[in-house]
Write an enzyme that holds these catalytic residues in place. Structure first.
Site, mmCIF file in Angstrom:
data_model
loop_
_atom_site.group_PDB
_atom_site.id
_atom_site.type_symbol
_atom_site.label_atom_id
_atom_site.label_comp_id
_atom_site.label_asym_id
_atom_site.label_seq_id
_atom_site.Cartn_x
_atom_site.Cartn_y
_atom_site.Cartn_z
ATOM 1 N N LYS A 167 -58.419 38.160 37.418
ATOM 2 C CA LYS A 167 -56.953 38.405 38.218
ATOM 3 C C LYS A 167 -56.108 39.533 37.473
ATOM 4 O O LYS A 167 -55.221 39.961 38.383
ATOM 5 C CB LYS A 167 -56.442 37.079 38.339
ATOM 6 N N ASP B 230 -51.975 33.064 45.832
ATOM 7 C CA ASP B 230 -51.972 31.720 45.247
ATOM 8 C C ASP B 230 -50.551 31.210 45.102
ATOM 9 O O ASP B 230 -50.249 29.887 45.281
ATOM 10 C CB ASP B 230 -52.355 31.992 43.564
#
Length: 297
Positions: A77, A113
């Site tokens: 990420k 997220d």
């Protein structure tokens, strides 16, 4: 051709050990209901035998092969950022990307997220007190969740991590974004005092997943006045949630975050509005069917 004029999509997930991920089924089920041809591929660096640093090559290959977008999970990420052409503000603030959209030959990074956890929390634990929040875990998921909690109005988030520097670095980044004093780092030896004074506990470590069973903190530290929010969604009911519910704590499982981050990613990929209610039913069924096998993605 605009996104909303298309009826066929090719997307994927890049990460490590992602074979058991529920993301393909979650996306493809919703696409089927909307009459779309939607293929969601897993691009597992372990299966390919390449290191996390190969994420840039994989993103370029996916773009060249005509993918519409990618989800990115552990451990890529942050590594993916230097290989992208632009970042959405949320991803830039967080320093992590979990969704890449290909537009006109450019790769644009997003982070769903944060918005996914925020939407799940607002739905599942409305009106709980947010003066003092303790969060376990300062990794990738922890950074997103801490941002979400402060965005939701938490007055102070204490980030607890076994790695003191990691907790401190995240707290410093949060204070830089939200203002001094909004976050502080701590180590697990302070948990007894912190939990005793806290309104709520957010759990953002792998403990509780099938490969990492158990509790992330001593059960005796929990108390009925505490709300408990979980990031792990396989299984939906972790040992932490079971223990907290038995004490009378208000709880939130990790399924909502998994769904709402997928909702936001689906919207980014297709320009279409997914039905979060249907997808919440999907995650419950898929997680139950899968049992406690695998890891969240």
């Amino acid at each position: 051709m605009g996104k909303d004029a298309k009826d066929s999509y090719l997307v994927g997930l890049i990460g490590s050990g992602i074979g058991p991920s529920l993301s393909p089924a979650l996306h493809e089920r919703e696409a089927d209901r909307q009459g779309l041809r939607y293929l969601y591929r897993l691009i597992d660096i372990d299966t390919l035998g390449v290191p996390p640093q190969a994420v840039g090559d994989l993103v370029r290959a996916a773009r060249d092969l005509g993918f519409d977008g990618l989800n990115i999970t552990h451990p890529c990420k942050q590594l993916v950022i230097e290989h992208l052409d632009a970042l959405a503000p949320q991803a830039e603030a967080l320093g992590a990307v979990n969704t890449v959209v290909f537009e006109d030959g450019r790769a644009v990074g997003h982070n769903t997220d944060v918005t996914g956890f925020a939407a799940s929390f607002a739905r599942g634990l409305p009106d709980v007190p947010l003066e003092r929040v303790v969060q376990l875990g300062a990794g990738g998921a922890g950074a997103a969740v801490a941002h979400a909690m402060l965005t939701l109005g938490a007055e102070r988030v204490t980030v607890v991590d076994a790695l003191r520097d990691r907790a401190g670095d995240l707290a410093a980044a949060l204070n830089g974004h939200f203002g001094a004093g909004r976050a502080v780092g701590a180590t697990p030896d302070a948990l007894r005092t912190l939990i005793g004074r806290a309104d709520g506990l957010v759990h953002a470590t792998p403990t509780g997943m099938a490969a990492h069973p158990g509790l992330p903190l001593p059960a005796e530290l929990l108390h009925p006045g505490l709300w408990v929010a979980e990031v792990v969604y396989r299984p939906l009911e972790t040992e932490l949630l079971r223990t907290a519910r038995a004490l009378g704590c208000a709880t939130l499982d990790g399924g909502g975050m998994a769904v709402f981050q997928a909702v936001d990613a689906f919207r980014l990929f297709t320009g279409r509005e997914p039905d979060s209610t249907r997808m919440l039913a999907d995650i419950a069924e898929l997680a139950e069917r899968a049992g406690a096998v695998g890891t969240p993605s």
